[in-house]
Every structure is written in C-alpha cells, then in structure tokens.
Design a protein around this motif. Structure first.
Motif, PDB file in Angstrom:
ATOM      1  N   GLN A 265      22.663   0.632  -3.423  1.00 40.43           N
ATOM      2  CA  GLN A 265      22.836   0.461  -4.871  1.00 40.43           C
ATOM      3  C   GLN A 265      24.129  -0.277  -5.176  1.00 40.43           C
ATOM      4  O   GLN A 265      24.177  -1.131  -6.063  1.00 40.43           O
ATOM      5  CB  GLN A 265      22.894   1.824  -5.560  1.00 40.43           C
ATOM      6  CG  GLN A 265      21.535   2.372  -5.922  1.00 40.43           C
ATOM      7  CD  GLN A 265      21.683   3.705  -6.641  1.00 40.43           C
ATOM      8  OE1 GLN A 265      22.480   3.839  -7.558  1.00 40.43           O
ATOM      9  NE2 GLN A 265      20.929   4.690  -6.198  1.00 40.43           N
ATOM     10  N   ALA A 266      25.184   0.066  -4.455  1.00 37.59           N
ATOM     11  CA  ALA A 266      26.472  -0.607  -4.663  1.00 37.59           C
ATOM     12  C   ALA A 266      26.333  -2.099  -4.366  1.00 37.59           C
ATOM     13  O   ALA A 266      26.851  -2.945  -5.113  1.00 37.59           O
ATOM     14  CB  ALA A 266      27.546   0.021  -3.773  1.00 37.59           C
ATOM     15  N   ILE A 267      25.611  -2.423  -3.303  1.00 37.75           N
ATOM     16  CA  ILE A 267      25.387  -3.826  -2.963  1.00 37.75           C
ATOM     17  C   ILE A 267      24.634  -4.514  -4.100  1.00 37.75           C
ATOM     18  O   ILE A 267      24.951  -5.627  -4.504  1.00 37.75           O
ATOM     19  CB  ILE A 267      24.606  -3.935  -1.635  1.00 37.75           C
ATOM     20  CG1 ILE A 267      25.504  -3.477  -0.485  1.00 37.75           C
ATOM     21  CG2 ILE A 267      24.096  -5.348  -1.407  1.00 37.75           C
ATOM     22  CD1 ILE A 267      24.769  -3.279   0.840  1.00 37.75           C
ATOM     23  N   ALA A 268      23.656  -3.792  -4.660  1.00 34.15           N
ATOM     24  CA  ALA A 268      22.821  -4.379  -5.716  1.00 34.15           C
ATOM     25  C   ALA A 268      23.604  -4.590  -7.009  1.00 34.15           C
ATOM     26  O   ALA A 268      23.347  -5.555  -7.742  1.00 34.15           O
ATOM     27  CB  ALA A 268      21.604  -3.482  -5.970  1.00 34.15           C
ATOM     28  N   VAL A 269      24.553  -3.703  -7.317  1.00 37.67           N
ATOM     29  CA  VAL A 269      25.265  -3.843  -8.601  1.00 37.67           C
ATOM     30  C   VAL A 269      26.478  -4.760  -8.504  1.00 37.67           C
ATOM     31  O   VAL A 269      27.041  -5.134  -9.522  1.00 37.67           O
ATOM     32  CB  VAL A 269      25.718  -2.482  -9.193  1.00 37.67           C
ATOM     33  CG1 VAL A 269      24.530  -1.581  -9.468  1.00 37.67           C
ATOM     34  CG2 VAL A 269      26.745  -1.795  -8.323  1.00 37.67           C
ATOM     35  N   CYS A 270      26.881  -5.105  -7.305  1.00 38.61           N
ATOM     36  CA  CYS A 270      28.062  -5.979  -7.171  1.00 38.61           C
ATOM     37  C   CYS A 270      27.747  -7.339  -7.792  1.00 38.61           C
ATOM     38  O   CYS A 270      26.845  -8.042  -7.330  1.00 38.61           O
ATOM     39  CB  CYS A 270      28.440  -6.152  -5.701  1.00 38.61           C
ATOM     40  SG  CYS A 270      29.796  -7.341  -5.501  1.00 38.61           S
ATOM     41  N   PRO A 271      28.488  -7.723  -8.826  1.00 36.29           N
ATOM     42  CA  PRO A 271      28.181  -8.976  -9.515  1.00 36.29           C
ATOM     43  C   PRO A 271      28.575 -10.208  -8.708  1.00 36.29           C
ATOM     44  O   PRO A 271      28.220 -11.327  -9.062  1.00 36.29           O
ATOM     45  CB  PRO A 271      29.007  -8.884 -10.803  1.00 36.29           C
ATOM     46  CG  PRO A 271      30.115  -7.945 -10.489  1.00 36.29           C
ATOM     47  CD  PRO A 271      29.618  -7.003  -9.442  1.00 36.29           C
ATOM     48  N   ARG A 272      29.324 -10.008  -7.625  1.00 36.33           N
ATOM     49  CA  ARG A 272      29.809 -11.141  -6.826  1.00 36.33           C
ATOM     50  C   ARG A 272      29.073 -11.276  -5.499  1.00 36.33           C
ATOM     51  O   ARG A 272      29.434 -12.125  -4.682  1.00 36.33           O
ATOM     52  CB  ARG A 272      31.301 -10.950  -6.546  1.00 36.33           C
ATOM     53  CG  ARG A 272      32.145 -10.777  -7.791  1.00 36.33           C
ATOM     54  CD  ARG A 272      32.434 -12.082  -8.444  1.00 36.33           C
ATOM     55  NE  ARG A 272      33.210 -12.910  -7.528  1.00 36.33           N
ATOM     56  CZ  ARG A 272      33.331 -14.225  -7.647  1.00 36.33           C
ATOM     57  NH1 ARG A 272      32.735 -14.850  -8.619  1.00 36.33           N
ATOM     58  NH2 ARG A 272      34.037 -14.898  -6.782  1.00 36.33           N
ATOM     59  N   GLN A 273      28.102 -10.397  -5.277  1.00 35.65           N
ATOM     60  CA  GLN A 273      27.416 -10.374  -3.965  1.00 35.65           C
ATOM     61  C   GLN A 273      28.412 -10.374  -2.805  1.00 35.65           C
ATOM     62  O   GLN A 273      28.260 -11.088  -1.817  1.00 35.65           O
ATOM     63  CB  GLN A 273      26.454 -11.556  -3.820  1.00 35.65           C
ATOM     64  CG  GLN A 273      25.142 -11.353  -4.532  1.00 35.65           C
ATOM     65  CD  GLN A 273      25.110 -12.096  -5.863  1.00 35.65           C
ATOM     66  OE1 GLN A 273      25.456 -13.262  -5.915  1.00 35.65           O
ATOM     67  NE2 GLN A 273      24.696 -11.412  -6.916  1.00 35.65           N
ATOM     68  N   ALA A 274      29.440  -9.537  -2.965  1.00 32.09           N
ATOM     69  CA  ALA A 274      30.512  -9.496  -1.960  1.00 32.09           C
ATOM     70  C   ALA A 274      30.235  -8.495  -0.849  1.00 32.09           C
ATOM     71  O   ALA A 274      30.937  -8.493   0.155  1.00 32.09           O
ATOM     72  CB  ALA A 274      31.839  -9.168  -2.641  1.00 32.09           C
ATOM     73  N   LEU A 275      29.248  -7.630  -1.057  1.00 35.21           N
ATOM     74  CA  LEU A 275      28.987  -6.572  -0.075  1.00 35.21           C
ATOM     75  C   LEU A 275      27.713  -6.846   0.691  1.00 35.21           C
ATOM     76  O   LEU A 275      26.752  -7.397   0.159  1.00 35.21           O
ATOM     77  CB  LEU A 275      28.828  -5.222  -0.796  1.00 35.21           C
ATOM     78  CG  LEU A 275      30.050  -4.687  -1.540  1.00 35.21           C
ATOM     79  CD1 LEU A 275      29.667  -3.452  -2.339  1.00 35.21           C
ATOM     80  CD2 LEU A 275      31.164  -4.375  -0.568  1.00 35.21           C
ATOM     81  N   ARG A 276      27.739  -6.403   1.943  1.00 34.89           N
ATOM     82  CA  ARG A 276      26.485  -6.431   2.701  1.00 34.89           C
ATOM     83  C   ARG A 276      26.537  -5.353   3.759  1.00 34.89           C
ATOM     84  O   ARG A 276      27.612  -4.827   4.105  1.00 34.89           O
ATOM     85  CB  ARG A 276      26.224  -7.809   3.304  1.00 34.89           C
ATOM     86  CG  ARG A 276      27.168  -8.185   4.390  1.00 34.89           C
ATOM     87  CD  ARG A 276      26.920  -9.607   4.870  1.00 34.89           C
ATOM     88  NE  ARG A 276      27.985 -10.014   5.753  1.00 34.89           N
ATOM     89  CZ  ARG A 276      28.014  -9.738   7.052  1.00 34.89           C
ATOM     90  NH1 ARG A 276      27.022  -9.105   7.633  1.00 34.89           N
ATOM     91  NH2 ARG A 276      29.039 -10.120   7.798  1.00 34.89           N
ATOM     92  N   LEU A 277      25.371  -5.048   4.261  1.00 36.50           N
ATOM     93  CA  LEU A 277      25.267  -4.086   5.354  1.00 36.50           C
ATOM     94  C   LEU A 277      25.090  -4.849   6.642  1.00 36.50           C
ATOM     95  O   LEU A 277      24.302  -5.790   6.727  1.00 36.50           O
ATOM     96  CB  LEU A 277      24.025  -3.208   5.153  1.00 36.50           C
ATOM     97  CG  LEU A 277      24.170  -1.953   4.315  1.00 36.50           C
ATOM     98  CD1 LEU A 277      22.845  -1.229   4.279  1.00 36.50           C
ATOM     99  CD2 LEU A 277      25.243  -1.038   4.882  1.00 36.50           C
ATOM    100  N   ALA A 278      25.806  -4.421   7.654  1.00 42.59           N
ATOM    101  CA  ALA A 278      25.602  -4.997   8.981  1.00 42.59           C
ATOM    102  C   ALA A 278      25.065  -3.882   9.872  1.00 42.59           C
ATOM    103  O   ALA A 278      25.382  -2.721   9.679  1.00 42.59           O
ATOM    104  CB  ALA A 278      26.925  -5.518   9.510  1.00 42.59           C
ATOM    105  N   ASP A 279      24.275  -4.259  10.808  1.00 48.73           N
ATOM    106  CA  ASP A 279      23.765  -3.288  11.766  1.00 48.73           C
ATOM    107  C   ASP A 279      24.755  -3.194  12.903  1.00 48.73           C
ATOM    108  O   ASP A 279      25.023  -4.168  13.599  1.00 48.73           O
ATOM    109  CB  ASP A 279      22.398  -3.769  12.264  1.00 48.73           C
ATOM    110  CG  ASP A 279      21.667  -2.664  12.974  1.00 48.73           C
ATOM    111  OD1 ASP A 279      22.311  -1.672  13.385  1.00 48.73           O
ATOM    112  OD2 ASP A 279      20.446  -2.773  13.111  1.00 48.73           O
ATOM    113  N   ALA A 280      25.334  -2.011  13.056  1.00 46.25           N
ATOM    114  CA  ALA A 280      26.426  -1.865  14.018  1.00 46.25           C
ATOM    115  C   ALA A 280      25.958  -1.486  15.412  1.00 46.25           C
ATOM    116  O   ALA A 280      26.765  -1.236  16.300  1.00 46.25           O
ATOM    117  CB  ALA A 280      27.421  -0.838  13.514  1.00 46.25           C
ATOM    118  N   THR A 281      24.652  -1.438  15.631  1.00 45.60           N
ATOM    119  CA  THR A 281      24.193  -1.031  16.960  1.00 45.60           C
ATOM    120  C   THR A 281      24.239  -2.196  17.927  1.00 45.60           C
ATOM    121  O   THR A 281      24.192  -3.344  17.528  1.00 45.60           O
ATOM    122  CB  THR A 281      22.765  -0.480  16.930  1.00 45.60           C
ATOM    123  OG1 THR A 281      21.916  -1.439  16.335  1.00 45.60           O
ATOM    124  CG2 THR A 281      22.743   0.822  16.197  1.00 45.60           C
TER     125      THR A 281
END
Ligand code: SF4
Length: 71
Positions: free
Chosen positions: A55-71
């Motif tokens: 949700q935080a990624i979706a609401v960020c108006p700058r598209q500054a966040l992403r999830l990376a797969d750490a495996t």
C-alpha cells in the motif's frame, strides 16, 4: 519447491520528496526525520507487513519505493 522469499524495501532517494505518505500507511516500516529524509526502519519487513508495504508503494506519489526479492 520454492523457499519463502524475504522482502526487502528499497527507496530511490533521488525520487523521494519526504512527504511521508508511506509513513501514514506503514508507520512501523517508514519514518521521515526532521529534515524530511525518509528512514526505512525495517528494510526486511516480515511477511505480515507485506500488504502495508505494498500500500505504501501504491500511495507514494513519486514512485520512489519498490520491493526487491532478497532471496
Ligand atoms: S511516500 Fe514516497 S516520496 Fe513520500 S516519503 Fe514515502 S517514499 Fe518518499
């Protein structure tokens, strides 16, 4: 058979403008300091926080966040 993946939150500091929308959605993961600088409190949030992080990624108006797969 695949092992459960570990989430990792990544912020692009060139894009982030510190407006704290992500903090409102996931305050245990994100924090903005007095200088509007984003701090990631939990770089590898547990799976139960995945929804909040997405949700935080979706609401960020700058598209500054992403999830990376750490495996
Ligand atoms: S919502 Fe996006 S731009 Fe705002 S503080 Fe969070 S990461 Fe930075």
């Amino acid at each position: 058979m695949s092992a459960p993946s570990t989430l990792r939150v990544v912020v692009d500091r060139d894009l982030c403008e510190g407006n704290a929308r992500c903090v409102k959605v996931a305050p245990t993961v994100f924090r903005v300091d007095d200088e509007d600088r984003l701090e990631i409190l939990l770089e590898a949030p547990p799976p139960e926080l995945r929804d909040a992080v997405e949700q935080a990624i979706a609401v960020c108006p700058r598209q500054a966040l992403r999830l990376a797969d750490a495996t």
